[in-house]
Design a protein around this motif. Structure first.
Motif, mmCIF file in Angstrom:
data_model
loop_
_atom_site.group_PDB
_atom_site.id
_atom_site.type_symbol
_atom_site.label_atom_id
_atom_site.label_comp_id
_atom_site.label_asym_id
_atom_site.label_seq_id
_atom_site.Cartn_x
_atom_site.Cartn_y
_atom_site.Cartn_z
ATOM 1 N N TRP A 240 0.841 -1.213 0.000
ATOM 2 C CA TRP A 240 0.000 0.000 0.000
ATOM 3 C C TRP A 240 0.869 1.253 0.000
ATOM 4 O O TRP A 240 0.569 2.227 -0.688
ATOM 5 N N LEU A 241 1.937 1.227 0.797
ATOM 6 C CA LEU A 241 2.816 2.396 0.885
ATOM 7 C C LEU A 241 3.633 2.561 -0.391
ATOM 8 O O LEU A 241 3.927 3.673 -0.817
ATOM 9 N N GLU A 242 3.967 1.432 -1.011
ATOM 10 C CA GLU A 242 4.742 1.479 -2.261
ATOM 11 C C GLU A 242 3.910 2.020 -3.420
ATOM 12 O O GLU A 242 4.453 2.503 -4.386
ATOM 13 N N THR A 243 2.587 1.871 -3.325
ATOM 14 C CA THR A 243 1.752 2.238 -4.478
ATOM 15 C C THR A 243 0.975 3.540 -4.264
ATOM 16 O O THR A 243 0.028 3.813 -4.978
ATOM 17 N N THR A 244 1.376 4.325 -3.252
ATOM 18 C CA THR A 244 0.791 5.670 -3.095
ATOM 19 C C THR A 244 1.922 6.632 -2.725
ATOM 20 O O THR A 244 2.907 6.230 -2.102
ATOM 21 N N SER A 245 1.739 7.895 -3.064
ATOM 22 C CA SER A 245 2.752 8.865 -2.620
ATOM 23 C C SER A 245 2.468 9.213 -1.157
ATOM 24 O O SER A 245 1.318 9.110 -0.700
ATOM 25 N N PRO A 246 3.503 9.603 -0.395
ATOM 26 C CA PRO A 246 3.307 9.885 1.028
ATOM 27 C C PRO A 246 2.212 10.932 1.256
ATOM 28 O O PRO A 246 2.107 11.906 0.515
ATOM 29 N N ILE A 247 1.380 10.687 2.268
ATOM 30 C CA ILE A 247 0.312 11.653 2.579
ATOM 31 C C ILE A 247 0.842 12.557 3.693
ATOM 32 O O ILE A 247 0.757 12.237 4.879
ATOM 33 N N ALA A 248 1.449 13.684 3.283
ATOM 34 C CA ALA A 248 2.103 14.575 4.247
ATOM 35 C C ALA A 248 1.553 15.992 4.117
ATOM 36 O O ALA A 248 1.233 16.439 3.013
ATOM 37 N N TYR A 249 1.424 16.667 5.239
ATOM 38 C CA TYR A 249 0.995 18.070 5.264
ATOM 39 C C TYR A 249 2.035 18.839 6.063
ATOM 40 O O TYR A 249 3.003 18.253 6.568
ATOM 41 N N SER A 250 1.810 20.149 6.236
ATOM 42 C CA SER A 250 2.825 20.893 6.999
ATOM 43 C C SER A 250 2.716 20.565 8.485
ATOM 44 O O SER A 250 1.669 20.106 8.966
ATOM 45 N N ALA A 251 3.828 20.793 9.187
ATOM 46 C CA ALA A 251 3.843 20.574 10.633
ATOM 47 C C ALA A 251 3.157 21.754 11.321
ATOM 48 O O ALA A 251 3.095 22.857 10.757
ATOM 49 N N LEU A 252 2.633 21.523 12.513
ATOM 50 C CA LEU A 252 1.961 22.601 13.254
ATOM 51 C C LEU A 252 3.017 23.561 13.795
ATOM 52 O O LEU A 252 3.921 23.150 14.528
ATOM 53 N N GLU A 253 2.865 24.847 13.439
ATOM 54 C CA GLU A 253 3.851 25.827 13.919
ATOM 55 C C GLU A 253 3.170 27.053 14.489
ATOM 56 O O GLU A 253 3.625 28.193 14.329
ATOM 57 N N LYS A 254 2.006 26.856 15.095
ATOM 58 C CA LYS A 254 1.316 27.956 15.776
ATOM 59 C C LYS A 254 0.374 27.346 16.809
ATOM 60 O O LYS A 254 0.097 26.136 16.774
ATOM 61 N N ASP A 255 -0.112 28.179 17.719
ATOM 62 C CA ASP A 255 -1.115 27.709 18.682
ATOM 63 C C ASP A 255 -2.486 27.748 18.018
ATOM 64 O O ASP A 255 -2.745 28.598 17.168
ATOM 65 N N LEU A 256 -3.367 26.828 18.419
ATOM 66 C CA LEU A 256 -4.699 26.774 17.813
ATOM 67 C C LEU A 256 -5.756 26.541 18.884
ATOM 68 O O LEU A 256 -5.455 26.011 19.963
ATOM 69 N N LYS A 257 -7.001 26.876 18.542
ATOM 70 C CA LYS A 257 -8.130 26.555 19.411
ATOM 71 C C LYS A 257 -9.176 25.859 18.543
ATOM 72 O O LYS A 257 -9.420 26.307 17.401
ATOM 73 N N THR A 258 -9.761 24.798 19.041
ATOM 74 C CA THR A 258 -10.711 24.048 18.216
ATOM 75 C C THR A 258 -11.729 23.333 19.112
ATOM 76 O O THR A 258 -11.597 23.340 20.343
ATOM 77 N N ASP A 259 -12.723 22.697 18.480
ATOM 78 C CA ASP A 259 -13.675 21.906 19.283
ATOM 79 C C ASP A 259 -13.036 20.588 19.707
ATOM 80 O O ASP A 259 -13.122 20.190 20.857
ATOM 81 N N VAL A 260 -12.439 19.889 18.722
ATOM 82 C CA VAL A 260 -11.856 18.562 19.019
ATOM 83 C C VAL A 260 -10.457 18.472 18.413
ATOM 84 O O VAL A 260 -10.267 18.792 17.233
ATOM 85 N N VAL A 261 -9.499 18.042 19.233
ATOM 86 C CA VAL A 261 -8.176 17.735 18.676
ATOM 87 C C VAL A 261 -8.036 16.216 18.661
ATOM 88 O O VAL A 261 -8.388 15.531 19.625
ATOM 89 N N ILE A 262 -7.561 15.684 17.529
ATOM 90 C CA ILE A 262 -7.383 14.235 17.375
ATOM 91 C C ILE A 262 -5.890 13.964 17.202
ATOM 92 O O ILE A 262 -5.230 14.608 16.387
ATOM 93 N N VAL A 263 -5.394 13.008 17.970
ATOM 94 C CA VAL A 263 -3.983 12.615 17.840
ATOM 95 C C VAL A 263 -3.943 11.268 17.121
ATOM 96 O O VAL A 263 -4.507 10.284 17.620
ATOM 97 N N GLY A 264 -3.279 11.219 15.955
ATOM 98 C CA GLY A 264 -3.145 9.962 15.225
ATOM 99 C C GLY A 264 -3.868 9.995 13.886
ATOM 100 O O GLY A 264 -5.074 10.232 13.831
ATOM 101 N N GLY A 265 -3.101 9.734 12.831
ATOM 102 C CA GLY A 265 -3.645 9.792 11.472
ATOM 103 C C GLY A 265 -3.726 8.427 10.821
ATOM 104 O O GLY A 265 -3.313 8.233 9.682
ATOM 105 N N GLY A 266 -4.251 7.429 11.548
ATOM 106 C CA GLY A 266 -4.587 6.133 10.955
ATOM 107 C C GLY A 266 -6.077 6.134 10.672
ATOM 108 O O GLY A 266 -6.748 7.180 10.737
ATOM 109 N N ILE A 267 -6.629 4.932 10.407
ATOM 110 C CA ILE A 267 -8.054 4.885 10.036
ATOM 111 C C ILE A 267 -8.947 5.394 11.177
ATOM 112 O O ILE A 267 -9.957 6.053 10.924
ATOM 113 N N SER A 268 -8.560 5.144 12.442
ATOM 114 C CA SER A 268 -9.407 5.593 13.561
ATOM 115 C C SER A 268 -9.456 7.114 13.633
ATOM 116 O O SER A 268 -10.539 7.708 13.704
ATOM 117 N N GLY A 269 -8.277 7.750 13.631
ATOM 118 C CA GLY A 269 -8.222 9.207 13.757
ATOM 119 C C GLY A 269 -8.847 9.904 12.569
ATOM 120 O O GLY A 269 -9.633 10.856 12.717
#
Ligand code: FAD
Ligand code: FES
Length: 551
Positions: free
Chosen positions: A18-47
């Motif tokens: 699966w990893l060999e047949t897709t390009s990496p799914i990457a976004y920028s790193a967090l570099e500021k403070d944020l406020k939100t309703d829900v923060v989720i830790v983990g970018g697998g199928i559950s998160g």
């Protein structure tokens, strides 16, 4: 690619199909403070599924992932989407009762429907296909187990029948056919889901490690804060829960090969055997098989199994790196496989009563949630986490709440094997505190090897990489201090107690540990020891790293 980089892409040195047949799914790193309703830790199928469902329900969501999306077990799965669970329905019925067994079956069915409908709605080309699943008798098992399963699964409301001949397998083996199963490409699915999340205004940050997690939100390793009303920890093994959950589940390594088969020689389907009872009568290790498209002439037969508790493969008589040939041997007997072109391994968490733990984190503030204990069915369990956690956060009733509640403690339903593995983990902990293991000379560590060395009674983990460079780490796992073991196959240090894993440079790959191992240069080991010896003149200079190393 160095191993630090690999940790961001996947949690081991082998890349999955699966990893060999897709390009990496990457976004920028967090570099500021944020406020939100829900923060989720983990970018697998559950998160990712939880982020998607929460956004659909109108919540503001921030998801942070310390590698790339799918760099954990979702990138290393085999992605059978099933109601034919790893654990037998007659066992599930015994533990949970008839009514709950039916609810469990329907929750996995709904999860498969969710993946199908969402990929259609969001136009995600993830090769989702409906296929049938075949559970067949292992030679060491009795036919009675299939009869009991047929009855219990039918009672739970599944469309299942006993058949004479399985497609794809020429031998006549007693078998059950489960209708309405499915398969897909998990990385293509995650990619499409992330695009949908961003379209709905969700925010995703990769290469962002959650160092501190509490009821106010998350603080990253770089010191940025995401303040949130609710926190979801979807890190596979919960990194925010030090003790409770790790007494209720146990980590296993599991192995996969991808072998070429001529196109058309094997039909698309899912297969499992009922497990080898000569190895273990309670959790018999079993095989799982599916097909994926490889090229114009060949398909890929993906075959998994040969599981063992993490960190103790040699104790089970077969080293990690030797398990692929056993898979090949087994697959060859049943399927017309040619060359093996992929091999990788991954980790599954076996909960004491077969079902995942999804809900409020026990003994914690009431706005902190976890999803863990995949039980080898983490694709559907991770999808259930998405819908169930969304209801819990929105204060909506959900009939699955108690079934998957992480606080449940069905101690009497756990089998002997579970307690044995748990006790083995504890023993490893105590052993490491008292054990005078045989000292190993640094100079004798060969390329590719990893050994525990002792310098003045302190243990270090030493590995010599392919270019001959020696890497020395603190040998005590940063979760609760067990001594780690070298996994030559995935080039990682694995902890036999609760399944934490680290790269050869000490970067944490799998929880429950959430901090890296200390990295020592050879000079630092020597300097630190000298300092200690100077401050304690009575200490016998038994063995210094200096004279151990021949270099
Ligand atoms: C070989 C194999 C075969 C399998 N086959 C099947 C199958 O056929 N069907 C099925 O249903 N299930 C299967 N499973 C199980 C299933 O794949 C997993 O349970 C599921 O993918 C886990 O998803 P997850 O989101 O919970 O965890 P993961 O995919 O592991 O995601 C957790 C993420 O959290 C990140 N993370 C961890 N700590 C932090 C932190 N401090 N800060 C930020 N991010 C962090 C990790 O980098 C990781 O990406 C299989 C598993 C394996 C290994
Ligand atoms: S994982 Fe718990 S001590 Fe290592």
């Amino acid at each position: 690619m160095d191993n630090t980089q690999k940790g961001k892409i996947t949690s081991g040195s082998h890349l999955s199909y699966w990893l060999e047949t897709t390009s990496p799914i990457a976004y920028s790193a967090l570099e500021k403070d944020l406020k939100t309703d829900v923060v989720i830790v983990g970018g697998g199928i559950s998160g990712v599924t939880t982020a998607y469902c929460l956004l659909k329900s109108g919540k503001k969501v921030v998801l942070i992932e310390d590698g790339n999306i799918g760099s954990g077990e979702t990138g290393r799965t085999t992605a059978h989407c099933v109601t034919a669970l790893d654990d037998r329905y007659y066992e599930i019925e015994r533990v949970f009762g008839e009514k709950k067994a039916a609810l469990i079956a329907s929750s996995h069915k709904a999860a498969i429907d969710f993946i199908e409908q969402t990929s259609l709605k969001e136009n995600i080309d993830c090769e989702f296909e409906r296929v049938s699943g075949y559970l067949f008798l292992h030679p060491t098992d009795k036919h009675d187990s299939l009869s009991k399963e047929l009855k219990a699964a039918q009672k739970a409301g599944l469309n299942i029948e006993e058949i004479e001949l399985m497609p794809g397998v020429t031998d006549k083996i007693p078998c059950l056919k489960f209708h309405g199963q499915a398969q897909f490409h998990p990385m293509k699915y995650l990619k499409g889901m992330c695009e949908a999340i961003l379209k709905m205004g969700g925010e995703i940050y990769t290469n962002t490690h959650a160092a501190k997690i509490d009821e106010t939100g998350v603080e990253t390793e770089s010191g940025f804060k995401v303040v949130a009303d609710h926190v979801v920890v979807a890190t596979n093994s919960p990194v925010n829960n030090k003790y409770v959950m790790h007494l209720k589940q146990y980590p296993y390594r599991t192995y996969v090969i991808g072998a070429k088969v001529k196109k058309g020689s094997v039909p698309k389907a899912l297969w499992w055997d009922t497990g080898d009872y000569s190895v273990n009568t309670e959790i018999p290790p079993y095989h799982y098989v599916r097909l994926a498209s490889l090229n114009d002439t060949h398909d890929l037969l993906i075959c998994g199994g040969e599981d063992h508790p993490t960190g103790i493969a040699p104790e089970k008589k077969i080293n990690e790196e030797d398990r692929y040939s056993l898979l090949e041997y087994w697959a060859k007997k049943l399927f017309p496989i040619e060359e093996v072109v992929y091999q990788w391994s991954g980790q599954v968490l076996e909960p004491m009563d077969s079902m995942a733990f999804i809900g409020k984190n026990p003994a914690d503030k009431k706005n902190i949630y976890i999803a863990t204990g995949d039980s080898g069915n983490g694709i559907t369990h991770g999808t259930i986490a998405g819908t169930l956690l969304t209801d819990l956060i929105n204060g909506k009733e959900n009939e699955l709440k108690n079934i998957y509640d992480p606080s449940r403690f069905k101690i009497f339903s756990a089998g002997k094997t579970f307690f044995k593995e748990l006790a083995g983990g504890m023993l490893a902990y105590y052993k490491n505190k008292s054990d005078e293991s045989k000292p190993v000379e640094i100079g004798k560590i060969l390329v590719g090897e990893g050994k525990i060395i002792e310098v003045d009674k302190e243990k270090f983990a030493a590995h010599r990489d392919e270019s001959g460079v020696l890497h020395i780490l603190g040998a005590e796992c940063t979760h609760l201090g067990c001594i780690i073991k070298w996994n030559k196959d995935e080039k990682s240090w694995d902890c036999p107690c609760h399944g934490s894993r680290f790269t050869h440079e000490g970067k944490v790959l799998n929880g429950p540990a959430n901090t890296d191992l200390e990295y020592y240069s050879k000079d630092r080991v020597i300097k630190d020891r000298r300092k200690q010896q100077r401050s304690n003149p009575a200490t016998k200079k038994k063995r210094s790293a200096e004279n151990q190393d021949e270099e």
